[in-house]
Design a protein around this motif. Structure first.
Motif, PDB file in Angstrom:
ATOM      1  N   ALA A  98      -4.541   3.651  -2.728  1.00 23.53           N
ATOM      2  CA  ALA A  98      -3.444   2.686  -2.595  1.00 23.53           C
ATOM      3  C   ALA A  98      -3.615   1.542  -3.589  1.00 23.53           C
ATOM      4  CB  ALA A  98      -3.386   2.155  -1.166  1.00 23.53           C
ATOM      5  N   GLU A 143       0.829  -1.206   0.000  1.00 21.19           N
ATOM      6  CA  GLU A 143       0.000   0.000   0.000  1.00 21.19           C
ATOM      7  C   GLU A 143       0.865   1.258   0.000  1.00 21.19           C
ATOM      8  OE1 GLU A 143      -3.037   0.266   2.899  1.00 21.19           O
ATOM      9  OE2 GLU A 143      -4.089  -1.553   2.230  1.00 21.19           O
ATOM     10  N   LYS A 149      -7.537   4.040   0.930  1.00 24.74           N
ATOM     11  CA  LYS A 149      -7.390   2.639   0.519  1.00 24.74           C
ATOM     12  C   LYS A 149      -7.611   2.492  -0.983  1.00 24.74           C
ATOM     13  CE  LYS A 149      -9.071  -2.055   1.350  1.00 24.74           C
ATOM     14  NZ  LYS A 149     -10.024  -2.902   2.104  1.00 24.74           N
TER      15      LYS A 149
END
Length: 402
Positions: A206, A180, A203
């Motif tokens: 990432a 990530e 998220k």
């Protein structure tokens, strides 16, 4: 000029019958050209033997001479070398009939191919290909890849040219080798330059960055110049899409197409190689008498942009790009056919019921264009439409210019 020469005869015929004819033809040809090969083939085993003795990848042009009918099956194997091809057919033993059949086979695979029936026509065809040598080399030597599969709704997808297939299993192996932190770092600059980030979370960003890195490493390892990816198959497993990655690659000079579509990728490659520009691949969302709206969730990052979610799934990171105004070309390739229209980018649309990047195009008689086009996905490129149509014709496409 280096010419690779192959003669074909039916398995029912005797090579000895044609030895004098072959010898005389080769002697005459060698007086003006650098000749390689000269084999007589009837079977695939003889094709393999011929390609082991001569590197036909290195010839400037390929000359196929079907001495009889029934030779199409073995001579078509030479399409694998993707060289400009001249087929010589004479009026005897169904030679010309076989030549006509072969010509269409090669043209369907986007190999520039000419059929001749005299030595004068043969020389003229060689010289024409020599004049186009640089152009044809760029086109015929392209290295493209398909990651995953062609999306099943692309029911008109038709393109029989070599490509490197990379399975989704292999893609996920590359993806799992990223982190990530690496993903966020890879797209950090693009995130900072966005005018706004609407739906995507950290998220989501990432995941988008990891997808970019995985594809970048695949391109390096497989030595690919461009690629298309079956993007919707990633949504369920990753919870994201490659929309941002495709936008970044197209801006960086690496043609990248959606939905596993090879036809659109080919068009993107042509625009990049011959004009040095990116192309926007989009869906036709609406049209009127003199306008057309093109939309998609990815676009080259060549204007102000907002980071959004992917429209259909509401997941991942899509891009809403404000494409520049000005003259451009709208075109569609399907197999060996192409349609091209001159358009003007007049503005952007903002409709939450469409894909994120939405561009409005001024186009003369849009209904006529829609009626004659070859399927959904179209490419928008900031190039002159007549120049593009001429280039596609030189490369062997049947072109309709609107």
């Amino acid at each position: 000029m280096k010419v690779g020469v192959i003669f074909g005869i039916s398995e029912l015929a005797s090579p000895k019958t044609f030895e004098g004819k072959v010898s005389g033809f080769i002697t005459k040809l060698a007086q003006e050209f650098d000749v390689s090969g000269g084999f007589i083939v009837s079977t695939k085993a003889e094709f393999k033997e011929a390609k082991n003795q001569v590197n036909f990848n290195d010839v400037d042009v390929l000359l196929l001479y079907p001495l009889t009918g029934g030779t199409e099956g073995v001579l078509k194997e030479f399409a694998v070398f993707r060289r400009p091809t001249v087929i010589y057919g004479d009026p005897y033993n169904n030679s010309l009939a076989a030549g006509i059949e072969l010509r269409e086979y090669f043209r369907e695979r986007l190999i520039p191919t000419t059929l001749v029936k005299s030595f004068e026509e043969l020389k003229a065809a060689f010289l024409a290909y020599d004049d186009l040598k640089e152009t044809l080399e760029k086109f015929l030597r392209m290295r493209i890849g398909l990651i995953g599969r062609i999306s099943p709704w692309l029911i008109n997808e038709k393109l029989d040219i070599p490509y490197t297939g990379v399975s989704l299993k292999k893609f996920y192996e590359y993806y799992e080798k990223t982190t990530e932190e690496e993903g966020l770092k890879a797209i950090e600059e693009k995130v900072e330059k966005a005018t706004e980030i609407k739906e995507p979370s950290k998220k989501d960003l990432a995941i988008a960055g990891r997808v970019y890195l995985a594809i970048k490493r695949i391109l390096e390892d497989y030595r690919l110049e461009g690629f298309t990816i079956g993007c919707f198959d990633l949504i369920e497993k990753l919870g994201g899409t490659p929309c941002l990655a495709l936008a970044m690659f197209n801006a960086e000079g690496i043609p990248a197409a959606c939905e596993g579509e090879l036809n659109s990728l080919l068009g993107m490659m042509i625009i990049r190689k011959f004009f040095g520009k990116p192309a926007f691949m989009g869906n036709v969302a609406d049209y009127g008498e003199d306008y057309l709206i093109l939309t998609h969730c990815t676009a080259p990052l060549i204007g102000r942009y907002v980071l959004r979610s992917h429209f259909e799934s509401g997941k991942g990171v899509g891009v809403e790009v404000e494409l520049p105004g000005g003259k451009a070309s709208l075109f569609k390739i399907r197999g060996r056919r192409a349609v091209v229209a001159g358009v003007e980018v007049t503005g952007r649309e903002r409709n939450e019921n469409r894909c994120r990047t939405q561009v409005r195009l001024k186009i003369e008689d849009a209904p006529e264009f829609i009626d004659g086009t070859l399927g959904n996905h179209h490419l928008l490129a900031y190039v002159d439409s007549e120049e593009l149509a001429d280039l596609l014709s030189e490369l062997g496409f049947d072109v309709m210019l609107y």
